[in-house]
Write an enzyme that holds these catalytic residues in place. Structure first.
Site, PDB file in Angstrom:
ATOM      1  N   HIS A  16      15.715  19.248 -18.451  1.00  0.00           N
ATOM      2  CA  HIS A  16      15.633  19.736 -17.075  1.00  0.00           C
ATOM      3  C   HIS A  16      15.386  18.615 -16.066  1.00  0.00           C
ATOM      4  O   HIS A  16      15.602  18.813 -14.870  1.00  0.00           O
ATOM      5  CB  HIS A  16      14.545  20.805 -16.949  1.00  0.00           C
ATOM      6  CG  HIS A  16      13.139  20.283 -17.091  1.00  0.00           C
ATOM      7  ND1 HIS A  16      12.494  20.198 -18.298  1.00  0.00           N
ATOM      8  CD2 HIS A  16      12.263  19.806 -16.159  1.00  0.00           C
ATOM      9  CE1 HIS A  16      11.267  19.708 -18.114  1.00  0.00           C
ATOM     10  NE2 HIS A  16      11.103  19.460 -16.829  1.00  0.00           N
ATOM     11  N   HIS A  38       1.992  14.524 -10.705  1.00  0.00           N
ATOM     12  CA  HIS A  38       2.586  15.523 -11.593  1.00  0.00           C
ATOM     13  C   HIS A  38       1.971  15.282 -12.971  1.00  0.00           C
ATOM     14  O   HIS A  38       2.160  14.218 -13.553  1.00  0.00           O
ATOM     15  CB  HIS A  38       4.107  15.265 -11.592  1.00  0.00           C
ATOM     16  CG  HIS A  38       4.928  16.135 -12.471  1.00  0.00           C
ATOM     17  ND1 HIS A  38       4.808  17.496 -12.541  1.00  0.00           N
ATOM     18  CD2 HIS A  38       5.940  15.816 -13.324  1.00  0.00           C
ATOM     19  CE1 HIS A  38       5.694  17.981 -13.380  1.00  0.00           C
ATOM     20  NE2 HIS A  38       6.395  16.975 -13.872  1.00  0.00           N
TER      21      HIS A  38
END
Length: 318
Positions: free
Chosen positions: A116, A184
Site C-alpha cells: 500500500h 507515523h
C-alpha cells in the site's frame, strides 16, 4: 518535457477508521480528489513512484536499500489490488542503467510486490486504476533497520533526476510520486525485540494466508483506536512540529539539512514510520535535479486514528 511532483502521506486505516474530527478526513479526501483531477488533466506518460514497504513485499532474507520494479504486481494488502502494475520494462531498464552509471547501486526485480506504500496513492490519484498510467515503482527501505542514509537516498533521487533529464522528449509528461511518513508510528515489528515466530515472518513472510493478513491488519486498527483515545504507550505520538519543520525543508530545497538527518533522529522524532520520509527526499531530489521548483502545501492534518501526520504537497518547476 514537463515534470511535476506529488508527495503524500499514506495510511491503510483511511478505509477502516474515521477521525473524531470529521473535517480532517474531508480535507484529505477532497485534496486527493482535486489532485486526481489534475493528474487526469495532466495525463502523465510516466509515473516514477518512490514508495516504502511494510513487510509485504520485501523481507530480511534479502533486504535491499533500493529496488526498481521492472515488473510488479500489487501485494493486495488492505484491499489495494491485486493486479499487475503497468511498468514499461524498457524504460525501467534504462532508468536502472542510468542510476548505476551515476554511481548509485540499486537492486531491481522482475517480480516486485508493491504494497500500500505504492498502491494507495496510485488508487487515490488514478481513480482506483492501479495500472492506468505507465508506472515505475521504486522501493526505498523505510522499515527494516539498518536503513540507507538520507544522504544516499538523496543521491538516488538525484541519479533518477539525471535519468529524467536524459529523456528530453517534448511530449513526455513525467509525474514524480513520493509516499510515506510524515510522523507515523504503526506497530511494525523490529528484529531483535520479537519472538522467534515473528522474526521468521520478518525474514520470509511473503504471501500470507488471508487469516494471517487480517489478524495483522486488525492489530494496526486497534493501535490507531488506542492512540486516538490518548494511549501513548502503543505508539510514538504524532509530531506536528517536526512535520512542519520537514515541510519547510522540502519547500526550501534544504537538502543539506535533509542529508544531515539520521535514522535515530527520525525514529525519535517521527516514529518508526517516519523513516518513510526518505521517499519524499528522493522525489524532491529528483525534481530539483531537473530544475528549481515551487512547492504547494495542499493540506496537513495530524490524524491519530490513521496513525499519521497526514500531509499532501505538489511541486512544479519554476
Amino acid at each position: 518535457m514537463t515534470v511535476k511532483l506529488i508527495c503524500a502521506s499514506h495510511s491503510p486505516l483511511m478505509e477502516f477508521a474515521s477521525p473524531a474530527e470529521q473535517h480532517q478526513e474531508q480535507t484529505v479526501r477532497k485534496t486527493f480528489e482535486k489532485l486526481a483531477s489534475e493528474v487526469k488533466a495532466y495525463d502523465p506518460t510516466l509515473i516514477i513512484a518512490f514508495g516504502p514497504d511494510h513487510f509485504n513485499g520485501f523481507f530480511y532474507d534479502l533486504m535491499p536499500s533500493f529496488c526498481v520494479g521492472v515488473r510488479a504486481t500489487a501485494a493486495g494488502d488492505w484491499n489495494y489490488g491485486p493486479g499487475e502494475l503497468n511498468v514499461p520494462e524498457n524504460t525501467a531498464l534504462n532508468l536502472i542503467r542510468k542510476v548505476l552509471d551515476e554511481g548509485v547501486d540499486v537492486s531491481y526485480s522482475y517480480r516486485m510486490q508493491a504494497d500500500h506504500g505504492v498502491t494507495q496513492p496510485l488508487h487515490f490519484l488514478c481513480n482506483g486504476q492501479l495500472n492506468r498510467y505507465p508506472t515505475i515503482p521504486i522501493f526505498i527501505n523505510g522499515a527494516a533497520a539498518p536503513m540507507p542514509t538520507t544522504k544516499r537516498t538523496i543521491a538516488l533521487g538525484r541519479a533518477i533526476g539525471t535519468f529524467i533529464k536524459s529523456i528530453n522528449l517534448d511530449n513526455e509528461r513525467i509525474l514524480i510520486l513520493g509516499t510515506g511518513g510524515l510522523s507515523h508510528d504503526p506497530p511494525t515489528p523490529q528484529m531483535g525485540s520479537v519472538p522467534p515466530e515473528v522474526e521468521e515472518f520478518l525474514i520470509a513472510g511473503r504471501n500470507p494466508t488471508s487469516e494471517a493478513r487480517n489478524a495483522r491488519q486488525a492489530k494496526i486498527i486497534s493501535v490507531g483506536q488506542r492512540l486516538a483515545a490518548g494511549d501513548k504507550s502503543v505508539s510514538v505520538p504524532l509530531n506536528p512540529e517536526w512535520d512542519e519543520r520537514l515541510l519547510e525543508k522540502f519547500k526550501n530545497a534544504d537538502f543539506i539539512a535533509l542529508e544531515a538527518m539520521t535514522e535515530d533522529e527520525i525514529r525519535r522524532e517521527g516514529g518508526r514510520g517516519g523513516q518513510e520520509v526518505r521517499t519524499w527526499m528522493a522525489a524532491f531530489a529528483a525534481l530539483h535535479t531537473v530544475g528549481d521548483y515551487e512547492m504547494t502545501l495542499h493540506c496537513y492534518e495530524p490524524i491519530s486514528e490513521w496513525i499519521a501526520g497526514f500531509g499532501i504537497v505538489s511541486a512544479e518547476l519554476k
